[in-house]
Design a protein around this motif. Structure first.
Motif, PDB file in Angstrom:
ATOM      1  N   TYR A  68      -0.629 -29.915  22.568  1.00  0.00           N
ATOM      2  CA  TYR A  68      -1.858 -29.231  22.965  1.00  0.00           C
ATOM      3  C   TYR A  68      -2.002 -27.882  22.265  1.00  0.00           C
ATOM      4  O   TYR A  68      -3.103 -27.475  21.918  1.00  0.00           O
ATOM      5  CB  TYR A  68      -1.928 -29.054  24.480  1.00  0.00           C
ATOM      6  N   PHE A  72      -5.064 -26.948  19.925  1.00  0.00           N
ATOM      7  CA  PHE A  72      -5.840 -25.731  20.213  1.00  0.00           C
ATOM      8  C   PHE A  72      -5.963 -24.865  18.959  1.00  0.00           C
ATOM      9  O   PHE A  72      -7.027 -24.342  18.635  1.00  0.00           O
ATOM     10  CB  PHE A  72      -5.184 -24.953  21.351  1.00  0.00           C
ATOM     11  N   LYS A  76      -9.423 -24.055  16.939  1.00  0.00           N
ATOM     12  CA  LYS A  76      -9.799 -22.643  17.033  1.00  0.00           C
ATOM     13  C   LYS A  76     -10.359 -22.235  15.733  1.00  0.00           C
ATOM     14  O   LYS A  76     -11.158 -21.839  15.178  1.00  0.00           O
ATOM     15  CB  LYS A  76      -8.577 -21.808  17.339  1.00  0.00           C
TER      16      LYS A  76
END
Length: 76
Positions: A68, A72, A76
């Motif tokens: 995760y 992320f 981003k």
């Protein structure tokens, strides 16, 4: 004060021979000494299996967490 006050009658009934030092006067229960348990093969096996399951669970959660975090950072 009339001098009619009574001393604490419970204090006079305390047996001090069971206490090694004054800190033990205020404890309600003494810690129970644990007897050494004999390790049997079955208990060792169960403990090992339990420990391995805990490690496996931790590593799976860590793997998912890292996945995760990477996702992320990518988004981003």
């Amino acid at each position: 004060m009339n001098g009619n006050h009574q001393k604490n009658s419970n204090y006079n009934n305390i047996d001090f021979s069971n206490y090694d030092h004054l800190n033990n006067l205020f404890r309600s229960n003494f810690p129970v000494k644990k007897e050494k348990k004999k390790n049997t093969f079955k208990s060792l096996k169960n403990n090992t299996i339990s420990s391995l399951n805990d490690v496996e669970y931790f590593l799976n959660k860590l793997q998912h967490t890292i996945r995760y975090i990477k996702l992320f950072k990518l988004l981003k």
